[in-house]
Design a protein around this motif. Structure first.
Motif, PDB file in Angstrom:
ATOM      1  N   GLY A 104     116.078 -26.741   9.253  1.00  0.00           N
ATOM      2  CA  GLY A 104     115.495 -27.156  10.518  1.00  0.00           C
ATOM      3  C   GLY A 104     116.171 -28.334  11.175  1.00  0.00           C
ATOM      4  O   GLY A 104     115.850 -28.651  12.327  1.00  0.00           O
ATOM      5  N   TRP A 105     117.109 -28.978  10.469  1.00  0.00           N
ATOM      6  CA  TRP A 105     117.697 -30.209  10.995  1.00  0.00           C
ATOM      7  C   TRP A 105     119.212 -30.208  10.841  1.00  0.00           C
ATOM      8  O   TRP A 105     119.749 -29.655   9.885  1.00  0.00           O
ATOM      9  CB  TRP A 105     117.132 -31.423  10.260  1.00  0.00           C
ATOM     10  CG  TRP A 105     115.713 -31.683  10.616  1.00  0.00           C
ATOM     11  CD1 TRP A 105     114.609 -31.235   9.958  1.00  0.00           C
ATOM     12  CD2 TRP A 105     115.239 -32.415  11.750  1.00  0.00           C
ATOM     13  NE1 TRP A 105     113.472 -31.643  10.601  1.00  0.00           N
ATOM     14  CE2 TRP A 105     113.834 -32.382  11.711  1.00  0.00           C
ATOM     15  CE3 TRP A 105     115.867 -33.107  12.781  1.00  0.00           C
ATOM     16  CZ2 TRP A 105     113.036 -33.002  12.665  1.00  0.00           C
ATOM     17  CZ3 TRP A 105     115.084 -33.732  13.731  1.00  0.00           C
ATOM     18  CH2 TRP A 105     113.677 -33.672  13.674  1.00  0.00           C
ATOM     19  N   PHE A 106     119.892 -30.861  11.767  1.00  0.00           N
ATOM     20  CA  PHE A 106     121.321 -31.067  11.643  1.00  0.00           C
ATOM     21  C   PHE A 106     121.538 -32.310  10.774  1.00  0.00           C
ATOM     22  O   PHE A 106     121.930 -33.371  11.238  1.00  0.00           O
ATOM     23  CB  PHE A 106     121.943 -31.227  13.031  1.00  0.00           C
ATOM     24  CG  PHE A 106     123.464 -31.252  13.024  1.00  0.00           C
ATOM     25  CD1 PHE A 106     124.184 -30.882  11.912  1.00  0.00           C
ATOM     26  CD2 PHE A 106     124.154 -31.654  14.146  1.00  0.00           C
ATOM     27  CE1 PHE A 106     125.569 -30.903  11.899  1.00  0.00           C
ATOM     28  CE2 PHE A 106     125.538 -31.678  14.169  1.00  0.00           C
ATOM     29  CZ  PHE A 106     126.243 -31.308  13.038  1.00  0.00           C
ATOM     30  N   LEU A 107     121.214 -32.128   9.490  1.00  0.00           N
ATOM     31  CA  LEU A 107     121.354 -33.170   8.476  1.00  0.00           C
ATOM     32  C   LEU A 107     121.779 -32.493   7.174  1.00  0.00           C
ATOM     33  O   LEU A 107     121.359 -31.364   6.887  1.00  0.00           O
ATOM     34  CB  LEU A 107     120.035 -33.911   8.248  1.00  0.00           C
ATOM     35  CG  LEU A 107     119.497 -34.780   9.386  1.00  0.00           C
ATOM     36  CD1 LEU A 107     118.055 -35.180   9.113  1.00  0.00           C
ATOM     37  CD2 LEU A 107     120.375 -36.018   9.582  1.00  0.00           C
ATOM     38  N   PHE A 108     122.581 -33.186   6.372  1.00  0.00           N
ATOM     39  CA  PHE A 108     123.047 -32.638   5.100  1.00  0.00           C
ATOM     40  C   PHE A 108     122.412 -33.411   3.947  1.00  0.00           C
ATOM     41  O   PHE A 108     122.293 -34.638   4.005  1.00  0.00           O
ATOM     42  CB  PHE A 108     124.567 -32.746   4.975  1.00  0.00           C
ATOM     43  CG  PHE A 108     125.314 -32.181   6.157  1.00  0.00           C
ATOM     44  CD1 PHE A 108     125.018 -30.930   6.652  1.00  0.00           C
ATOM     45  CD2 PHE A 108     126.320 -32.917   6.772  1.00  0.00           C
ATOM     46  CE1 PHE A 108     125.691 -30.409   7.734  1.00  0.00           C
ATOM     47  CE2 PHE A 108     127.014 -32.409   7.856  1.00  0.00           C
ATOM     48  CZ  PHE A 108     126.696 -31.147   8.343  1.00  0.00           C
ATOM     49  N   SER A 132     123.749 -40.352  11.979  1.00  0.00           N
ATOM     50  CA  SER A 132     124.407 -39.113  11.582  1.00  0.00           C
ATOM     51  C   SER A 132     125.361 -38.658  12.677  1.00  0.00           C
ATOM     52  O   SER A 132     125.286 -39.111  13.820  1.00  0.00           O
ATOM     53  CB  SER A 132     123.375 -38.028  11.293  1.00  0.00           C
ATOM     54  OG  SER A 132     122.714 -38.274  10.079  1.00  0.00           O
ATOM     55  N   GLY A 133     126.259 -37.749  12.322  1.00  0.00           N
ATOM     56  CA  GLY A 133     127.257 -37.302  13.287  1.00  0.00           C
ATOM     57  C   GLY A 133     127.882 -35.994  12.857  1.00  0.00           C
ATOM     58  O   GLY A 133     127.239 -35.181  12.195  1.00  0.00           O
ATOM     59  N   THR A 134     129.137 -35.827  13.196  1.00  0.00           N
ATOM     60  CA  THR A 134     129.770 -34.527  12.972  1.00  0.00           C
ATOM     61  C   THR A 134     130.910 -34.607  11.963  1.00  0.00           C
ATOM     62  O   THR A 134     130.693 -34.527  10.774  1.00  0.00           O
ATOM     63  CB  THR A 134     130.247 -33.935  14.304  1.00  0.00           C
ATOM     64  OG1 THR A 134     130.922 -34.952  15.060  1.00  0.00           O
ATOM     65  CG2 THR A 134     129.073 -33.410  15.113  1.00  0.00           C
ATOM     66  N   HIS A 135     132.160 -34.853  12.410  1.00  0.00           N
ATOM     67  CA  HIS A 135     133.312 -34.568  11.553  1.00  0.00           C
ATOM     68  C   HIS A 135     134.029 -35.799  11.029  1.00  0.00           C
ATOM     69  O   HIS A 135     133.868 -36.914  11.532  1.00  0.00           O
ATOM     70  CB  HIS A 135     134.273 -33.649  12.297  1.00  0.00           C
ATOM     71  CG  HIS A 135     133.676 -32.310  12.573  1.00  0.00           C
ATOM     72  ND1 HIS A 135     133.435 -31.399  11.571  1.00  0.00           N
ATOM     73  CD2 HIS A 135     133.241 -31.737  13.725  1.00  0.00           C
ATOM     74  CE1 HIS A 135     132.884 -30.311  12.097  1.00  0.00           C
ATOM     75  NE2 HIS A 135     132.745 -30.495  13.392  1.00  0.00           N
ATOM     76  N   SER A 136     134.862 -35.541  10.011  1.00  0.00           N
ATOM     77  CA  SER A 136     135.539 -36.613   9.295  1.00  0.00           C
ATOM     78  C   SER A 136     136.887 -36.137   8.791  1.00  0.00           C
ATOM     79  O   SER A 136     137.220 -34.949   8.866  1.00  0.00           O
ATOM     80  CB  SER A 136     134.674 -37.063   8.109  1.00  0.00           C
ATOM     81  OG  SER A 136     134.541 -36.001   7.171  1.00  0.00           O
ATOM     82  N   CYS A 137     137.672 -37.065   8.238  1.00  0.00           N
ATOM     83  CA  CYS A 137     138.948 -36.702   7.618  1.00  0.00           C
ATOM     84  C   CYS A 137     139.321 -37.755   6.594  1.00  0.00           C
ATOM     85  O   CYS A 137     138.734 -38.835   6.543  1.00  0.00           O
ATOM     86  CB  CYS A 137     140.051 -36.524   8.664  1.00  0.00           C
ATOM     87  SG  CYS A 137     140.610 -38.074   9.419  1.00  0.00           S
ATOM     88  N   TRP A 138     140.335 -37.442   5.805  1.00  0.00           N
ATOM     89  CA  TRP A 138     140.885 -38.355   4.814  1.00  0.00           C
ATOM     90  C   TRP A 138     142.385 -38.476   5.055  1.00  0.00           C
ATOM     91  O   TRP A 138     143.064 -37.464   5.285  1.00  0.00           O
ATOM     92  CB  TRP A 138     140.644 -37.834   3.394  1.00  0.00           C
ATOM     93  CG  TRP A 138     141.342 -38.643   2.337  1.00  0.00           C
ATOM     94  CD1 TRP A 138     142.525 -38.367   1.725  1.00  0.00           C
ATOM     95  CD2 TRP A 138     140.898 -39.887   1.787  1.00  0.00           C
ATOM     96  NE1 TRP A 138     142.847 -39.347   0.833  1.00  0.00           N
ATOM     97  CE2 TRP A 138     141.860 -40.305   0.845  1.00  0.00           C
ATOM     98  CE3 TRP A 138     139.771 -40.688   2.002  1.00  0.00           C
ATOM     99  CZ2 TRP A 138     141.745 -41.482   0.113  1.00  0.00           C
ATOM    100  CZ3 TRP A 138     139.650 -41.868   1.286  1.00  0.00           C
ATOM    101  CH2 TRP A 138     140.624 -42.251   0.355  1.00  0.00           C
ATOM    102  N   ALA A 139     142.909 -39.701   5.018  1.00  0.00           N
ATOM    103  CA  ALA A 139     144.348 -39.946   5.101  1.00  0.00           C
ATOM    104  C   ALA A 139     144.768 -40.710   3.866  1.00  0.00           C
ATOM    105  O   ALA A 139     144.210 -41.769   3.556  1.00  0.00           O
ATOM    106  CB  ALA A 139     144.695 -40.739   6.364  1.00  0.00           C
ATOM    107  N   SER A 140     145.726 -40.176   3.125  1.00  0.00           N
ATOM    108  CA  SER A 140     146.142 -40.750   1.864  1.00  0.00           C
ATOM    109  C   SER A 140     146.944 -42.025   2.060  1.00  0.00           C
ATOM    110  O   SER A 140     147.839 -42.095   2.904  1.00  0.00           O
ATOM    111  CB  SER A 140     146.987 -39.727   1.090  1.00  0.00           C
ATOM    112  OG  SER A 140     147.554 -40.322  -0.055  1.00  0.00           O
ATOM    113  N   GLY A 141     146.648 -43.032   1.241  1.00  0.00           N
ATOM    114  CA  GLY A 141     147.393 -44.277   1.299  1.00  0.00           C
ATOM    115  C   GLY A 141     148.827 -44.129   0.853  1.00  0.00           C
ATOM    116  O   GLY A 141     149.690 -44.927   1.236  1.00  0.00           O
TER     117      GLY A 141
END
Length: 495
Positions: free
Chosen positions: A388-392, A473-482
């Protein structure tokens, strides 16, 4: 944004009974820098090195009419890991729209739920009259974070470590950049698409590792469409034409009403990565809509594509929602849409498509080890939505070879973010690393940063780190390697 402005604007937001202006979706207007964060539980591993970026929607001004959570102004959050320590900072994305509204002292653009005619100035994107909030997605390309808006905007660049604003890419095309551009870590290319209400309705482009636009071609469609994501293999880009799009007759009257045309097939455009329109091969499949893809790769004569099939792309209105928000809440509920992990195979020799359901559970917002993009891969990580919710509130790890899966759930009242995979320093194999996620904790009215060791998935977080304020809360993410990024410079091989 200066602190005095933040305090002044905080009073402009009225949550009332709006389901997405309170709780875990309470807007955050504070910007901070925080170093050497407090560890609540466990300890920060020394074998994680890089930057986690997450985009969120935080409305600065009162909406013109009804508010949709995707109308909120983009705010980028950054957590940097190195040598067993973590630092955090967050910044509003200084879009043209936000700057104009700050100058005017009020909201100037209508949102997704209202008539674009309410906007007091010309807008951006496929919708036409809305604000480019650059609040949907984020990737790291050519050493810079690139934030984008899902109905197409100009895109905004920031330093991924300091979050210093660097403006719009010089190559940003007239029809903009959709969310879900893709970075190929093997060569540093950025692949992107856009869409609009005028012919040819879609374009596909490639930006090289030096941040130069090297390819941009039309992908002709029968009419305006609503693509949300794309995929790529070593040699091809994969775009789509799904039978969920604006009603053409109502669109001609300036009304943006989405319909699902269940008797039309889903269509997939497979184009060589530097191909022309005449090189496109179209494949048909069962009617659906897909918000997000996982990986794609070539296997003999076939292209394999994994994503999240919607059983009900146009769900029934949400019962019990506040008046005027029934439809919005339905389209934010993955349980109503029936989003399930799915596989498509496109045979380049025969032109045939085959499909396979990979899991019957409601799942979406998948991630995988980006070092395995374009390659046969074994492990995928999907988010579990709160019904019912846009939550994870959890994640599922899939072994796509054996069919096994493992699940992690957060305690009641805690809500996670989309969680990219961060490879362990000197990783030995595909799942040797961590899921990284921000958590909004309604029990403490605060937020935390969690790491989950993917080798010991069901054991839960290996550490919990306190953040200085409660995130929206929000939408998208990413990872950038050091290992690839030092002093804001992303290094790629010269081939």
């Amino acid at each position: 944004m200066p602190t005095d402005v933040i305090r002044r604007l905080r009073g402009d937001i009225t949550a009332g009974d709006h389901p997405y202006l309170q709780g875990a979706w309470t807007p955050l207007l504070e910007e901070v820098n925080a170093t050497d964060l407090k560890v609540i539980e466990g300890e920060v591993p020394w074998d994680i090195d890089g930057v986690y970026l997450r985009n969120t929607q935080n409305p600065v001004y009162q909406a013109l009419g009804r508010y949709h959570p995707f109308d909120g102004d983009g705010m980028l959050h950054m957590a940097a890991f190195r040598d067993g320590k973590v630092s955090y900072r967050n910044r509003f994305i200084q879009t043209k729209g936000l700057s104009a509204e700050q100058e005017a002292g009020k909201r100037l653009w209508a949102g997704l739920l209202e008539d674009p005619a309410l906007s007091t100035r010309p807008g951006w994107g496929a919708h036409g009259g809305i604000k480019d909030a650059s609040s949907t997605d984020v990737v790291v390309h050519a050493g810079r974070a690139l934030t984008t808006y899902y109905q197409c905007g100009e895109g905004y660049r920031l330093d991924p470590l300091t979050l210093a604003q660097e403006g719009i890419p010089p190559w940003s095309p007239l029809d903009g950049i959709s969310a879900h551009s893709k970075v190929d870590e093997s060569n540093g290319e950025l692949l992107f698409f856009n869409y609009s209400t005028h012919a040819p309705y879609m374009h596909y482009g490639v930006v090289d590792r030096h941040d130069k636009l090297v390819h941009y071609v039309p992908v002709p469609l029968p009419g305006p469409r609503l693509p949300h994501d794309m995929a790529f293999t070593e040699n091809f880009a994969i775009l789509n034409d799904f039978p969920l799009y604006w009603d053409p007759e109502l669109l001609a009257e300036g009304k943006h009403v989405v319909r699902f045309y269940k008797n039309q097939p889903s269509r997939f455009a497979i184009i060589p990565r530097r191909g022309r329109p005449e090189d496109i091969r179209w494949f048909e499949a069962a009617p659906t809509f897909v918000l997000h893809w996982l990986n794609a790769y070539e296997e003999g004569d076939e292209i394999v594509l994994d994503g999240y099939f919607q059983d009900e792309p146009m769900p029934r209105n949400y019962d019990g929602a506040p008046a005027g928000y029934e439809r919005m809440m339905s389209y934010l509920d993955q349980y109503k849409m029936g989003t399930r992990l799915h596989r498509w195979r496109f045979n380049l020799k025969t032109g045939q498509t085959t499909e396979q359901r990979l899991d019957d559970r409601i799942l979406e917002f998948g991630m995988f080890n980006q070092r395995y993009a374009t390659k046969p891969y074994r492990y995928a990580y999907s988010a579990v939505q709160v019904p019912g919710w846009f939550l994870f509130h959890g994640y599922v790890k899939h072994d796509l070879v054996t069919g096994e899966s493992w699940e992690v759930r957060l305690p009641e009242g805690q809500y996670a973010s989309e969680a990219p995979f961060a490879p362990r320093v000197n990783a030995k194999d595909e799942d040797d690393g961590y899921l990284v996620t921000f958590v909004t904790n309604e029990n403490t009215q605060g937020s935390e940063l969690l790491l989950i060791d993917c080798k010991r998935f069901e054991s839960g977080p290996v550490c919990r780190i306190a953040l200085p304020h409660k995130l929206c809360s929000g939408t998208h993410s990413c990872w950038a390697s050091g290992a690839d990024m030092r002093d804001g410079v992303l290094r790629f091989p010269d081939h």
